[in-house]
Scaffold this motif. Structure first.
Motif, mmCIF file in Angstrom:
data_model
loop_
_atom_site.group_PDB
_atom_site.id
_atom_site.type_symbol
_atom_site.label_atom_id
_atom_site.label_comp_id
_atom_site.label_asym_id
_atom_site.label_seq_id
_atom_site.Cartn_x
_atom_site.Cartn_y
_atom_site.Cartn_z
ATOM 1 N N VAL A 307 61.735 55.649 45.674
ATOM 2 C CA VAL A 307 60.529 55.856 46.469
ATOM 3 C C VAL A 307 59.302 55.438 45.664
ATOM 4 O O VAL A 307 59.142 55.792 44.498
ATOM 5 N N LEU A 308 58.423 54.633 46.310
ATOM 6 C CA LEU A 308 57.197 54.154 45.671
ATOM 7 C C LEU A 308 56.003 54.982 46.111
ATOM 8 O O LEU A 308 55.883 55.354 47.278
ATOM 9 N N ARG A 309 55.124 55.233 45.160
ATOM 10 C CA ARG A 309 53.827 55.837 45.463
ATOM 11 C C ARG A 309 52.745 54.895 44.938
ATOM 12 O O ARG A 309 52.949 54.211 43.939
ATOM 13 N N PRO A 310 51.600 54.840 45.597
ATOM 14 C CA PRO A 310 50.606 53.836 45.212
ATOM 15 C C PRO A 310 50.011 54.100 43.837
ATOM 16 O O PRO A 310 49.866 55.253 43.422
ATOM 17 N N GLU A 311 49.667 53.004 43.162
ATOM 18 C CA GLU A 311 49.027 53.070 41.853
ATOM 19 C C GLU A 311 47.550 52.693 41.992
ATOM 20 O O GLU A 311 47.201 51.850 42.811
ATOM 21 N N PRO A 312 46.668 53.320 41.190
ATOM 22 C CA PRO A 312 45.232 53.038 41.331
ATOM 23 C C PRO A 312 44.884 51.614 40.917
ATOM 24 O O PRO A 312 45.383 51.102 39.921
ATOM 25 N N GLY A 313 44.037 50.962 41.735
ATOM 26 C CA GLY A 313 43.536 49.633 41.438
ATOM 27 C C GLY A 313 42.028 49.652 41.341
ATOM 28 O O GLY A 313 41.408 50.704 41.109
ATOM 29 N N GLU A 314 41.384 48.502 41.553
ATOM 30 C CA GLU A 314 39.941 48.390 41.428
ATOM 31 C C GLU A 314 39.220 48.983 42.639
ATOM 32 O O GLU A 314 39.638 48.799 43.780
ATOM 33 N N ASP A 315 38.135 49.695 42.384
ATOM 34 C CA ASP A 315 37.216 50.181 43.411
ATOM 35 C C ASP A 315 37.924 50.947 44.530
ATOM 36 O O ASP A 315 37.667 50.738 45.717
ATOM 37 N N GLY A 316 38.817 51.837 44.130
ATOM 38 C CA GLY A 316 39.465 52.716 45.098
ATOM 39 C C GLY A 316 40.702 52.146 45.768
ATOM 40 O O GLY A 316 41.326 52.819 46.592
ATOM 41 N N GLU A 317 41.074 50.909 45.441
ATOM 42 C CA GLU A 317 42.276 50.332 46.037
ATOM 43 C C GLU A 317 43.512 51.043 45.496
ATOM 44 O O GLU A 317 43.602 51.336 44.303
ATOM 45 N N ARG A 340 33.543 49.797 49.572
ATOM 46 C CA ARG A 340 34.501 49.361 48.552
ATOM 47 C C ARG A 340 34.608 47.841 48.616
ATOM 48 O O ARG A 340 34.830 47.280 49.699
ATOM 49 N N LYS A 341 34.461 47.180 47.487
ATOM 50 C CA LYS A 341 34.604 45.734 47.447
ATOM 51 C C LYS A 341 36.073 45.346 47.495
ATOM 52 O O LYS A 341 36.899 45.922 46.792
ATOM 53 N N VAL A 342 36.372 44.363 48.318
ATOM 54 C CA VAL A 342 37.734 43.853 48.461
ATOM 55 C C VAL A 342 37.795 42.476 47.811
ATOM 56 O O VAL A 342 36.959 41.613 48.095
ATOM 57 N N ALA A 343 38.746 42.271 46.930
ATOM 58 C CA ALA A 343 38.855 41.017 46.191
ATOM 59 C C ALA A 343 39.000 39.835 47.143
ATOM 60 O O ALA A 343 39.594 39.941 48.214
ATOM 61 N N ALA A 344 38.443 38.690 46.733
ATOM 62 C CA ALA A 344 38.501 37.467 47.539
ATOM 63 C C ALA A 344 39.348 36.425 46.809
ATOM 64 O O ALA A 344 39.978 36.697 45.795
ATOM 65 N N ALA A 364 31.433 35.652 49.548
ATOM 66 C CA ALA A 364 32.158 35.189 48.365
ATOM 67 C C ALA A 364 32.544 33.736 48.509
ATOM 68 O O ALA A 364 32.887 33.264 49.580
ATOM 69 N N ALA A 365 32.515 33.009 47.424
ATOM 70 C CA ALA A 365 32.921 31.603 47.415
ATOM 71 C C ALA A 365 34.417 31.492 47.271
ATOM 72 O O ALA A 365 35.091 32.419 46.824
ATOM 73 N N VAL A 366 34.960 30.315 47.637
ATOM 74 C CA VAL A 366 36.405 30.096 47.561
ATOM 75 C C VAL A 366 36.921 30.317 46.162
ATOM 76 O O VAL A 366 38.002 30.829 45.934
ATOM 77 N N GLY A 367 36.111 29.960 45.166
ATOM 78 C CA GLY A 367 36.582 30.049 43.785
ATOM 79 C C GLY A 367 36.441 31.414 43.168
ATOM 80 O O GLY A 367 36.707 31.579 41.988
ATOM 81 N N GLU A 368 35.981 32.434 43.939
ATOM 82 C CA GLU A 368 35.811 33.758 43.352
ATOM 83 C C GLU A 368 37.141 34.271 42.833
ATOM 84 O O GLU A 368 38.182 34.123 43.459
ATOM 85 N N ALA A 369 37.119 34.916 41.688
ATOM 86 C CA ALA A 369 38.339 35.424 41.082
ATOM 87 C C ALA A 369 38.966 36.487 41.956
ATOM 88 O O ALA A 369 38.286 37.203 42.692
ATOM 89 N N ALA A 370 40.297 36.608 41.853
ATOM 90 C CA ALA A 370 41.018 37.556 42.703
ATOM 91 C C ALA A 370 40.702 39.000 42.371
ATOM 92 O O ALA A 370 41.061 39.905 43.092
ATOM 93 N N ASP A 371 40.001 39.252 41.241
ATOM 94 C CA ASP A 371 39.627 40.637 40.954
ATOM 95 C C ASP A 371 38.309 41.007 41.632
ATOM 96 O O ASP A 371 37.785 42.101 41.452
ATOM 97 N N GLY A 372 37.746 40.081 42.437
ATOM 98 C CA GLY A 372 36.541 40.385 43.200
ATOM 99 C C GLY A 372 35.271 40.330 42.382
ATOM 100 O O GLY A 372 34.222 40.789 42.825
ATOM 101 N N GLY A 373 35.297 39.721 41.199
ATOM 102 C CA GLY A 373 34.222 39.708 40.214
ATOM 103 C C GLY A 373 32.803 39.662 40.737
ATOM 104 O O GLY A 373 32.087 40.644 40.691
ATOM 105 N N CYS A 374 32.355 38.515 41.264
ATOM 106 C CA CYS A 374 30.933 38.376 41.568
ATOM 107 C C CYS A 374 30.644 38.656 43.039
ATOM 108 O O CYS A 374 31.460 38.410 43.905
#
Length: 414
Positions: A307-317, A340-344, A364-374
């Motif tokens: 059984v899986l339980r969610p792990e904490p990610g960035e900005d409440g994810e 909450r910012k969602v990564a792009a 967000a631009a196409v090249g924005e990092a997947a961690d939602g940086g800028c």
């Protein structure tokens, strides 16, 4: 970002009430089993960007890099590699297993060479892809997942007190685990039809009785008795007793990799899977069961259900970790305190399953990092998702979400 219009699939095992309640629509009296979100050719979602409804599949085909992003296009090709669903089981689904990618490729090529029609009822492989899955419970959810350790399976079956099952119990105790599980499943699925009924009926009656007796397997026996009522005389009833019965609480999940036998029994959950239709069935069905091919695919290993339980990610994810790249499932439990910012940088589908959520573009631009940086500022786009509603967010769009409710996020790993 675009609100999605999605198709409900009316499979016979579906609940008549769960998906209508989620969508706020009146029940029709017919089963409503799955709500599909994505670009699967069987029932692609539809959206409207001002020129009329168009399928998400057609939109991606017309501009794969614009919709999917350069990284996802390079990694997965010009297609959305996952299918998101809300699944609502009113009765048990078939006991089944999925091949890995190499098994799928070999099986598909073999059936093509032999001229087996793609829509033939005895066809096993509809494509060359694997089909890992993740199911996350929205309510208490019952299922079967993976083989029990052989000693535990032997104890559970022996306690039924059915003489015809004693050889199966002896087999489980005498052989090494992988060999014992293989031989046990083979025995169950190849037993002569007349003898199957003689075994399944008393086993089902015993499970019904033992479900009311306090003990370590009481809830398991209740599940197997329920399966037997839905599929009387089916050898899959005995096969199911070799598997772990698990009840998920809301927010808990199961990951089902290649070779893991499983079945969903009851309840509603968010399911995500790789885009494939490759299923080999072990029982609890009137459809084709190819025992020889099945035994090539099943992984014979006893363990817990994992059984899986969610792990904490960035900005409440909250992220459900899985070992594959075609999909990534997470959720946000919104408390109305702030966005909450969602990564792009990747294509994604957002699904509201409780309360409501406001989705706003961040430009967000196409090249924005997947961690939602800028954060490049707001373009002013806004979409309110009620319970049961979903949206497609192209790779080049950054968003933030706010509100009070629960939002699931489906995307890919690149």
């Amino acid at each position: 970002m675009d609100r999605l219009a999605n198709t409900v699939r009316p499979y016979a095992w579906g609940s008549t009430t769960a998906i209508p309640a989620l969508l706020g629509t009146p029940p029709t009296g017919a089963p409503q089993a799955e709500l599909w979100m994505g670009a699967h050719p069987g029932a692609p979602s539809r959206l409207d960007r001002g020129t009329g409804p168009v399928s998400l599949a057609d939109l991606i085909e017309a501009d794969p890099e614009g919709e999917l992003g350069e990284a996802a296009l390079r990694r997965f090709g010009p297609r959305l590699p996952f299918l998101l669903k809300v699944l609502a089981a009113g009765s048990p689904l078939s006991l089944q297993v999925h091949p890995d990618r190499e098994q799928a490729r070999q099986g598909f090529e073999d059936e093509e060479e032999r001229g087996v029609p793609i829509d033939a009822p005895h066809r096993n492989y509809k494509d060359t892809n694997h089909k890992p899955e993740l199911i996350c419970a929205l309510e208490p959810f019952d299922g079967l997942c993976g083989f029990r350790p052989t000693r535990e399976a032997a104890e559970l079956i022996e306690a039924l007190g059915v003489d015809a099952l004693k050889p199966l119990v002896d087999l489980l105790r005498a052989l090494p685990e992988a060999e014992a599980l293989r031989d046990a499943l083979t025995t169950v699925l190849t037993t002569e039809q007349g003898r199957v009924a003689e075994t399944v009926e008393p086993a089902a009656a015993a499970a019904e009785r033992l479900a009311c007796v306090p003990g370590p397997f009481a809830s398991d026996y209740a599940a197997y008795a329920s399966i037997a009522r839905a599929h009387p005389g089916d050898p899959g009833v005995i096969a199911a007793m070799l598997l772990n019965h698990v009840r998920l609480s809301p927010g808990e999940a199961l990951y089902l990799g290649a070779g893991v036998p499983h079945a969903y029994l009851s309840g509603m959950g968010v399911e995500i899977m790789a885009n494939s239709d490759n299923v080999l069935r072990c029982g609890l069905t009137q459809k084709h069961v190819d025992v020889k091919e099945l035994l090539k695919v099943v992984v014979f290993r006893g363990s817990g259900p994992g059984v899986l339980r969610p792990e904490p990610g960035e900005d409440g994810e909250q992220v459900y970790p899985t070992p594959i790249d075609e999909f990534r499932l997470s959720r946000y439990v919104l408390d109305g305190v702030g966005p909450r910012k969602v990564a792009a940088g990747v294509p994604q589908i957002l699904l509201c399953t409780d309360g409501s959520a406001t989705v706003r573009e961040r430009g967000a631009a196409v090249g924005e990092a997947a961690d939602g940086g800028c954060d490049l500022g707001s373009r002013g786009g806004e979409l309110v998702l009620a319970r049961g509603e979903s949206a497609f967010v192209p790779a080049g769009t950054g968003v933030e979400i706010d509100g009070e409710g629960t939002v699931f996020r489906a995307t890919v790993v690149v």
